[in-house]
Motif scaffolding. Structure first.
Motif, PDB file in Angstrom:
ATOM      1  N   VAL A 137     -68.537  30.710  64.747  1.00  0.00           N
ATOM      2  CA  VAL A 137     -67.987  31.461  66.093  1.00  0.00           C
ATOM      3  C   VAL A 137     -68.526  33.040  66.394  1.00  0.00           C
ATOM      4  O   VAL A 137     -68.924  33.004  67.368  1.00  0.00           O
ATOM      5  N   TYR A 194     -59.100  31.530  69.421  1.00  0.00           N
ATOM      6  CA  TYR A 194     -58.281  31.870  68.506  1.00  0.00           C
ATOM      7  C   TYR A 194     -57.293  32.816  68.095  1.00  0.00           C
ATOM      8  O   TYR A 194     -56.421  33.303  69.729  1.00  0.00           O
ATOM      9  N   ILE A 234     -60.673  27.302  67.892  1.00  0.00           N
ATOM     10  CA  ILE A 234     -60.336  28.007  66.080  1.00  0.00           C
ATOM     11  C   ILE A 234     -59.173  27.115  65.503  1.00  0.00           C
ATOM     12  O   ILE A 234     -58.329  27.673  66.495  1.00  0.00           O
ATOM     13  N   TYR A 267     -52.405  32.152  71.066  1.00  0.00           N
ATOM     14  CA  TYR A 267     -53.718  32.400  71.082  1.00  0.00           C
ATOM     15  C   TYR A 267     -53.848  32.843  71.507  1.00  0.00           C
ATOM     16  O   TYR A 267     -53.584  32.461  73.808  1.00  0.00           O
ATOM     17  N   ALA A 274     -58.777  36.190  63.388  1.00  0.00           N
ATOM     18  CA  ALA A 274     -59.270  36.753  64.636  1.00  0.00           C
ATOM     19  C   ALA A 274     -60.017  38.646  63.963  1.00  0.00           C
ATOM     20  O   ALA A 274     -60.744  38.727  64.622  1.00  0.00           O
TER      21      ALA A 274
END
Length: 206
Positions: A20, A32, A173, A38, A129
């Protein structure tokens, strides 16, 4: 075609995280998970990626209200003016958590945000994150993929998100189901904290 990358929040896989980070470094856009909805994000230092996000959201970049996802409070000081003790106490109490804090920006903001007097800062309570930001070495500029008009199922289910966004972004993700409640936005740039939007974060702690 974008990548669909499964990462477990309890124990994020280093190889997947690095994948990523490489996409972000190369100017890619990534969806993500956070501790709220999200998010759609890119590397704060990549001008082309910032332009792409602004275009997707249909806003001019210098007018866009994107938030900066930081790893912790020390990250925050890179982009905001020196904060006083009472502000610091509020941040320390609430973060990591489902809040966006509006703070006065400093001169080190990327050139695209130089005109902005304030910036929105987030430290989400989500390992995926935060680990991405930590490995990247600088914040992610972020906007939620939340649909303001109605709560749509696709914004919480990573597979549905991927279905909808796979031709727009470089990676989605899958960090499990997201929430459909946005962060609470608190403006700390004035004399008193001001609640701009009530979301997932409890406002009574202030």
């Amino acid at each position: 075609m974008s990548q669909f990358i499964k990462i477990y929040p309890e124990n994020p896989n280093e190889k997947e995280l690095d994948k990523v980070v490489k996409i972000l470094r190369d100017g890619g856009l990534v969806i993500y998970p956070t501790d709220t909805v999200y998010g759609l994000g890119c590397d704060i230092t990549n001008s082309k990626a910032l332009e792409r996000i602004a275009k997707i959201k249909g806003v001019k970049l210098d007018k866009a209200n994107f938030s900066f996802i930081c790893y912790d409070l020390s990250n925050i000081s890179d982009y905001v003016k020196q904060i006083d003790t009472s502000t610091f106490k509020i941040l320390k109490k609430a973060l990591p958590g489902p809040y966006t804090f509006i703070l006065p920006g400093n001169n080190d903001l990327p050139k695209e945000f130089k005109k902005k007097k304030t910036v929105g800062i987030r430290v989400p309570d989500n390992n995926i994150a935060r680990e991405i930001v930590k490995r990247l070495g600088n914040p992610i500029v972020s906007t939620s993929i939340y649909d303001e008009d109605e709560v749509l199922e696709y914004t919480t289910d990573p597979e549905l998100i991927y279905e909808k966004w796979q031709n727009t972004v470089d990676a989605v993700i899958d960090g499990g189901y997201g929430d459909n409640q946005a962060s609470t936005v608190i403006d700390l740039s004035g004399l008193e904290p001001e609640v701009i939007r009530e979301g997932k974060g409890d406002i009574d702690i202030f």
